[in-house]
Design an enzyme around this catalytic site. Structure first.
Site, short mmCIF file in Angstrom:
data_model
loop_
_atom_site.label_atom_id
_atom_site.label_comp_id
_atom_site.label_asym_id
_atom_site.label_seq_id
_atom_site.Cartn_x
_atom_site.Cartn_y
_atom_site.Cartn_z
N ASP A 264 0.82 -1.20 0.00
CA ASP A 264 0.00 0.00 0.00
C ASP A 264 0.86 1.25 0.00
O ASP A 264 0.45 2.30 -0.51
CB ASP A 264 -0.94 -0.01 1.21
CG ASP A 264 -1.99 -1.09 1.04
OD1 ASP A 264 -1.72 -2.25 1.39
OD2 ASP A 264 -3.07 -0.77 0.50
C1 LIG Z 1 -2.81 -4.34 -5.27
S1 LIG Z 1 -3.71 -4.09 -3.80
C2 LIG Z 1 -2.51 -3.62 -2.68
C3 LIG Z 1 -2.97 -3.81 -1.24
O1 LIG Z 1 -4.26 -3.20 -0.94
C4 LIG Z 1 -4.98 -4.08 -0.06
O2 LIG Z 1 -5.57 -3.39 1.03
P1 LIG Z 1 -7.18 -3.14 1.05
O3 LIG Z 1 -7.81 -4.39 0.52
O4 LIG Z 1 -7.50 -2.88 2.52
O5 LIG Z 1 -7.42 -1.93 0.19
C5 LIG Z 1 -3.94 -5.05 0.45
O6 LIG Z 1 -3.15 -4.48 1.48
C6 LIG Z 1 -3.14 -5.24 -0.82
O7 LIG Z 1 -1.92 -5.90 -0.64
#
Ligand SMILES: CSC[C@H]1O[C@H](OP(=O)(O)O)[C@H](O)[C@@H]1O
EC number: 5.3.1.23
Length: 387
Positions: A264
């Site tokens: 992220d």
């Molecule tokens: C390519 S997605 C990157 C990253 O985002 C996700 O978090 P969320 O589902 O809470 O938005 C997850 O940490 C992924 O690894």
């Protein structure tokens, strides 16, 4: 934002054509494929905050397109500079939806600069708006190509690092596939590329608790079990679902050759990477068991403005996600009065990461235990492809 009855191609988180945006409501997968109509940036903000759409790249694209739809038919009264200010303020609002992933704030900065520069070279408001809409659309178009490049670089690199193995068993965490991007995915893109090349024995996906976005049924589901498993089954990729707490035993059994996760936000020192909660413990397990640990992410996940992970804001989500069933929407399942700590992300240091896979190639460590991120990012404009 109302529900839309059309259901396009499965695994398409974002459905857009100029003037219209629909987002797949990922809280209802895998049992229902429902798209929500997004009319403006307020709908976009709500969809991101409520995790209708999630995943660092998808969040940025959905936010930009929600504003593109809003201004598509807007009768704006004012000068081009006012139009640019209007857009910048809407982008600032959208950035406030979720704090940890840098892709959204990175896109907001670039799009804000674009419209302000455009406003200085035109007397027409519609020119400013057109520049924004086209740039937002380009984000959607470019993301899939970037993800396929990540997949290709990652598959080549993992094969090189795993000489002697014809096929690999690769574990991943959370969802980093088509449902977290405009398509194909980042870490899951590496798994897709390995599978396409015949080099994947099997994928393991973790449940990725605690965020259980279930659809009003008694089963407790989460990103891994609901979204990643859904994508792997959809693509007919051999895969096994495991609980987060089974990972150490799985690695101890020798069943995992490599771990690939998303990101992220990657700090400029290259030594701290924020990702879904549980990533840090995966990395510790991998280190202990001598398993390769990779982070796969586009360059837009790199934050050159922060020098270390301490500056990364970690989103804390509602305690109800642990106290109640069905993603916090269902009945109470935990004892009243218990305190809850529910961070959505954690930070993994470079010492636990083998390499960082990007669309421009793979970032490896120099002698010490950090990645020279700045040099890589600065050099990528010259390099076409590397691995
Ligand atoms: C390519 S997605 C990157 C990253 O985002 C996700 O978090 P969320 O589902 O809470 O938005 C997850 O940490 C992924 O690894």
């Amino acid at each position: 934002m109302g529900e839309s009855n059309e259901t396009p191609e499965a695994l398409q988180a974002i459905c857009y054509q100029r003037g219209s945006l629909r987002l797949l409501d990922q809280r209802k997968l895998p049992l229902e494929s429902v798209y929500l109509n997004i009319q403006d940036s307020k709908d976009g903000w709500n969809a991101i905050r409520d995790m209708v759409v999630r995943g660092a790249p998808a969040i940025a694209i959905a936010a930009a397109l929600s504003l593109a739809v809003e201004i598509h038919s807007l009768e704006f009264k004012g000068a081009p500079a006012d139009a640019a200010d209007f857009i910048v303020k809407k982008l600032e609002f959208l950035v406030s939806s979720r704090p940890t992933a840098v892709n959204l704030s990175d896109a907001a900065t670039k799009l804000g600069d674009l419209v302000q520069n455009t406003s200085e070279t035109t007397t027409e408001v519609k020119t400013v708006f057109k520049a924004f809409v086209e740039a937002a659309e380009a984000m959607l178009e470019n993301d899939v190509a970037d993800n396929k490049a990540i997949g290709s670089h990652g598959a080549i690199f993992l094969r090189k690092k795993s000489e002697g193995l014809d096929k690999l068993c690769v574990l991943t965490h959370c969802n980093t596939g088509s449902l977290a991007t405009a398509g194909y995915g980042t870490a899951l893109g590496v798994i897709r590329a390995l599978h396409a090349g015949g080099y994947l024995d099997k994928a393991f996906c973790t449940e990725t608790r605690p965020f259980n976005q279930a659809k009003f049924q008694a089963i407790w589901l989460s990103f891994g079990s609901r979204l990643t498993a859904y994508e792997l089954v959809h693509d007919k990729i051999p895969a096994t679902l495991v609980t987060d707490s089974a990972v150490a035993a799985l690695m101890k059994s020798g069943s995992v050759n490599a771990v690939v996760v998303g990101a992220d936000r990657i700090a400029a020192n290259g030594s701290d990477t924020a990702n879904k909660i549980g990533t840090y413990s995966l990395a510790l397990c991998a280190k202990h068991h001598g398993v390769q640990f990779y982070v796969a992410a586009p360059l837009t996940s790199i934050d050159l403005s922060i020098s270390s992970g301490q500056q990364i804001v970690i989103e804390e989500r509602s305690p109800k996600e642990l106290l109640n069933s069905e993603g916090g929407l269902g009945k109470q399942v935990a004892a009243s009065g218990i305190a809850v700590w529910n961070p959505a992300f954690d930070v993994t240091p470079a010492s636990l990461i083998t390499a960082i896979i990007t669309e421009k190639g793979v970032i490896t460590k120099s002698g010490d235990d950090v990645f020279d991120i700045k040099s890589f990012v600065e050099s990528t404009s010259k390099r076409l492809t590397i691995e």
